[in-house]
Design an enzyme around this catalytic site. Structure first.
Site, PDB file in Angstrom:
ATOM      1  N   ILE A   1      -5.239  -8.020  27.627  1.00  0.00           N
ATOM      2  CA  ILE A   1      -3.907  -8.423  27.174  1.00  0.00           C
ATOM      3  C   ILE A   1      -2.998  -7.208  27.318  1.00  0.00           C
ATOM      4  O   ILE A   1      -3.304  -6.132  26.803  1.00  0.00           O
ATOM      5  CB  ILE A   1      -3.914  -8.896  25.705  1.00  0.00           C
ATOM      6  CG1 ILE A   1      -4.896 -10.057  25.525  1.00  0.00           C
ATOM      7  CG2 ILE A   1      -2.508  -9.318  25.272  1.00  0.00           C
ATOM      8  CD1 ILE A   1      -5.052 -10.493  24.069  1.00  0.00           C
TER       9      ILE A   1
ATOM     10  N   ASP B   1      -7.413   5.751  -3.599  1.00  0.00           N
ATOM     11  CA  ASP B   1      -6.667   4.599  -3.089  1.00  0.00           C
ATOM     12  C   ASP B   1      -6.246   3.705  -4.247  1.00  0.00           C
ATOM     13  O   ASP B   1      -7.070   2.998  -4.830  1.00  0.00           O
ATOM     14  CB  ASP B   1      -7.537   3.813  -2.104  1.00  0.00           C
ATOM     15  CG  ASP B   1      -6.736   2.766  -1.341  1.00  0.00           C
ATOM     16  OD1 ASP B   1      -5.592   2.482  -1.736  1.00  0.00           O
ATOM     17  OD2 ASP B   1      -7.264   2.238  -0.349  1.00  0.00           O
TER      18      ASP B   1
ATOM     19  N   CYS C   1       0.806  -1.230   0.000  1.00  0.00           N
ATOM     20  CA  CYS C   1       0.000   0.000   0.000  1.00  0.00           C
ATOM     21  C   CYS C   1       0.833   1.271   0.000  1.00  0.00           C
ATOM     22  O   CYS C   1       0.504   2.232  -0.696  1.00  0.00           O
ATOM     23  CB  CYS C   1      -0.991  -0.026   1.157  1.00  0.00           C
ATOM     24  SG  CYS C   1      -0.290   0.185   2.809  1.00  0.00           S
TER      25      CYS C   1
ATOM     26  N   ILE D   1       1.210  -6.773  18.332  1.00  0.00           N
ATOM     27  CA  ILE D   1       2.422  -6.287  18.981  1.00  0.00           C
ATOM     28  C   ILE D   1       3.470  -6.001  17.907  1.00  0.00           C
ATOM     29  O   ILE D   1       4.000  -6.922  17.286  1.00  0.00           O
ATOM     30  CB  ILE D   1       2.971  -7.319  19.986  1.00  0.00           C
ATOM     31  CG1 ILE D   1       1.907  -7.659  21.031  1.00  0.00           C
ATOM     32  CG2 ILE D   1       4.230  -6.782  20.656  1.00  0.00           C
ATOM     33  CD1 ILE D   1       2.325  -8.739  21.999  1.00  0.00           C
TER      34      ILE D   1
ATOM     35  N   HIS E   1      -2.958   1.270   6.814  1.00  0.00           N
ATOM     36  CA  HIS E   1      -3.170   1.293   5.370  1.00  0.00           C
ATOM     37  C   HIS E   1      -2.953   2.717   4.883  1.00  0.00           C
ATOM     38  O   HIS E   1      -3.274   3.679   5.583  1.00  0.00           O
ATOM     39  CB  HIS E   1      -4.569   0.804   5.006  1.00  0.00           C
ATOM     40  CG  HIS E   1      -4.836   0.788   3.533  1.00  0.00           C
ATOM     41  ND1 HIS E   1      -3.989   0.169   2.635  1.00  0.00           N
ATOM     42  CD2 HIS E   1      -5.850   1.328   2.787  1.00  0.00           C
ATOM     43  CE1 HIS E   1      -4.462   0.319   1.411  1.00  0.00           C
ATOM     44  NE2 HIS E   1      -5.575   1.022   1.480  1.00  0.00           N
TER      45      HIS E   1
ATOM     46  N   GLU F   1     -15.003   9.132  18.497  1.00  0.00           N
ATOM     47  CA  GLU F   1     -15.369   7.721  18.578  1.00  0.00           C
ATOM     48  C   GLU F   1     -16.303   7.451  19.745  1.00  0.00           C
ATOM     49  O   GLU F   1     -16.044   7.846  20.878  1.00  0.00           O
ATOM     50  CB  GLU F   1     -14.113   6.864  18.719  1.00  0.00           C
ATOM     51  CG  GLU F   1     -14.288   5.421  18.287  1.00  0.00           C
ATOM     52  CD  GLU F   1     -14.419   5.287  16.781  1.00  0.00           C
ATOM     53  OE1 GLU F   1     -15.567   5.252  16.289  1.00  0.00           O
ATOM     54  OE2 GLU F   1     -13.386   5.223  16.096  1.00  0.00           O
TER      55      GLU F   1
END
Length: 630
Positions: free
Chosen positions: A426, A307, A225, A525, A284, A396
């Protein structure tokens, strides 16, 4: 060419003066390259003095296209609004012509015929919309347009549409990838790049464009990309369309246009999605271009998403956009082009399902906050990130954001069920590639009684666009909550399977033995990479030798072989490779020297990449201010 005794002896295109005024001097100084809507001047050189009062018959005719598909007569009157026109001033055997192009002039390579009395002279000029400053790039950019399917099938129609930035930009997004046509770059994501160049090796767009042109329009292998985005940005800027690169972190790829990303797992944490899967890319890239949208209702001018990465077809072709950024923010997914797809990229919900052996599907989570984070571009004020998330969506989780999501076509909200008493998290410290690190799985019990459960944890090497490469580790534990579990990921677990994007995904599934409250959590990660250190020796002056000292320390607990540094910088040096000799042992430092002579003044960047058999894509850069000769 004029005869010896002709009235018109020559034409001075004033390339230096015009190109400087039109900010194209770094594209070319030997040819005329100008931007539409901005006047430019040329000087007719005559063999005799022309009195101001003498009325000489002067005509200018423009030809555009390989076969002169478009012919335009330049008016000598400003009264013809929206058309080419010119004015003239006579002085001592010369005539200065000032030409005015309309703001919507067709872009391309023009030839201009000058007829003075019965004598004819012809010269060539490029017209741009309003940059990438490398020699011959402007020619290649128009070559890309000339090789589009529409241009090859009906060049007259293609040329006639080149006044529209909507048409030109959409054509470029299709031509940058090589999926449907004689496009520039071939995409590949499986890690097998032996018959080309790995996407992470490219340090600029110009070598890609030159290779495509020199090979007769054969696709260049390979891109992902950020490569497609870089090439598209170069071409669109060169054509004069204001363009900037955009990065969307946690970017959705919604394959079924339902404005959600659906993950399906079985009880063993194995993906059971069939066919083309929805996915979340770690990041992206695309471009935004600034343009007027006369093809849309009022209010959608400005930044448009384009794009060029081949993800989904649009009108049967792998391209995307232009899509108004404002339409994405307001959930106006009915506006062209490809607004539903872009909306999902930045604002889809993530829904996780567990599929039981009998086919029953249970929704275990719906997350409206994970997709579309830290949408960024480079600041015009310097080398730092500018956050533009607010351009794409409301805060959000806010009421307005949820209203827009609903308007975009899907009822939102969690399932009506009693909240479970278990919570799953996590956690991890920053992870450095080549070292061991801990991932902590925490389970909290909010109820009054101990709860028996089964915890399954997996770690997998993935690519930046969520393609699974290999499983690093898997552990299943029966436990009584409260409890927490530490999963240690050693280099031996992930070193052999980690992708070129240096990403580990840890997934944890908690299944209480006597409850239906199944919980799934997942985190990516990133493995921090070492950096190259670059020191510049000497004063940076055009054509004077500079030396760069480039140093690197091997951070892995294993030796490296086949080390090679690639050095490149626009206005500094073309791409050069410097190979190391022998092994680079764990912890060993290696330094190489590279000398070059800057070719252009100004603020420049020297880009360096290091690759070896076990460690690739280690990057470094140095900013250099180059001055003209003293």
């Amino acid at each position: 060419m004029a005869s010896h005794n002709a009235l018109l002896s020559g034409i001075d295109l004033q390339c230096y003066e015009n190109n400087h005024a039109h900010r194209t001097e770094e594209m070319d100084v030997e040819r005329l390259v100008v931007r539409r809507g901005q006047p430019f001047s040329v000087v007719l050189q005559c063999t005799e003095h022309i009195p101001q009062h003498q009325d000489h018959q002067l005509n200018l005719i423009l030809h555009l296209g390989k076969n002169n598909e478009v012919v335009l007569k330049v008016s000598d009157s400003e009264q013809d609004h929206g058309k080419w026109w010119f004015s003239q001033r006579n002085a001592q055997g010369e005539v200065m012509l000032t030409l005015h192009s309309p703001a919507d002039a067709l872009v391309g390579l023009y030839s201009m015929t000058v007829v003075l009395l019965s004598q004819t002279n012809i010269f060539i000029l490029w017209i741009l919309f309003f940059k990438q400053f490398e020699k011959d790039v402007v020619d290649i950019c128009f070559e890309v347009l000339d090789n589009s399917p529409t241009a090859l099938k009906n060049s007259e129609m293609d040329i006639a549409n080149r006044g529209s930035p909507v048409y030109v930009s959409r054509t470029i997004t299709a031509m940058v990838n090589a999926n449907d046509d004689r496009g520039v770059v071939s995409g590949r994501w499986d890690g097998e790049y032996s018959d080309g160049v790995a996407p992470t090796r490219w340090t600029g767009s110009v070598p890609i464009l030159r290779r495509w042109s020199e090979d007769g329009g054969q696709k260049v292998r390979y891109g992902q990309c950020w490569v497609f985005t870089g090439v598209a940005c170069t071409v669109l800027r060169c054509l004069g369309i204001p363009t900037r690169c955009i990065t969307n972190y946690s970017s959705a790829h919604d394959t079924d246009a339902n404005i959600s990303v659906d993950y399906l797992f079985n009880d063993q944490l194995e993906s059971v999605s069939e066919g083309r899967k929805d996915s979340i890319w770690n990041y992206h890239c695309w471009v935004e271009s600034w343009m007027k949208r006369d093809d849309l209702p009022e209010g959608y001018n400005g930044w448009q998403v384009l794009d060029p990465t081949p993800q989904e077809r649009s009108d049967g072709v792998f391209c995307c956009g232009p899509c108004p950024v404002r339409a994405v923010k307001e959930g106006e997914v009915g506006l062209k082009y490809d607004t539903p797809f872009v909306f999902s990229e930045v604002n889809a919900d993530l829904i996780v399902w567990i599929v039981h052996p009998d086919g029953e599907r249970i929704q275990v989570s719906q997350n409206s906050k994970v997709i579309g984070r830290n949408i960024s571009t480079k600041s015009v004020s310097g080398d730092f990130r500018e956050d533009i998330t607010a351009n794409y969506k409301y805060p959000e989780g806010s009421m307005k954001e949820r209203e827009v999501y609903k308007k975009a076509g899907r009822q939102v909200g969690q399932k009506n069920k009693v909240p479970g008493q278990l919570e799953l998290f996590i956690k991890h410290a920053p992870a450095v590639h080549g070292t061991d690190f801990d991932v902590i799985i925490e389970v909290y019990n909010a109820g009054r009684e101990d709860t028996d459960a089964q915890l399954t944890v997996t770690s997998n090497a993935i690519t930046y666009n969520s393609i699974h490469r290999a499983e690093c580790q898997r552990k299943t534990t029966s436990l009584t909550v409260p409890a927490h579990k530490v999963l240690r990921l050693q280099y031996d677990h992930y070193g052999a399977c980690v992708s070129e994007h240096h990403m580990i995904r840890v997934t944890a599934l908690l299944q209480p033995t006597d409850q239906d409250n199944i919980i799934l959590q997942e985190t990516n990660i990133p493995l921090k990479m070492p950096v190259l250190h670059i020191k510049i020796i000497g004063k940076a002056i055009v054509s004077r030798k500079l030396t760069a000292h480039i140093s690197f320390n091997n951070p892995l607990p294993a030796s490296l072989q086949g080390g090679v540094f690639t050095v490149e910088g626009a206005g500094l040096t073309e791409a050069k490779e410097i190979k190391t000799h022998g092994k680079i042992e764990p912890g060993q430092a290696v330094t190489v020297k590279f000398s070059f002579k800057p070719t252009r003044a100004g603020l420049r960047k020297l880009l360096v990449d290091f690759d070896s058999d076990r460690l690739r894509d280690v990057k470094g850069e140095a900013t250099i201010i180059v001055r003209t000769k003293m």
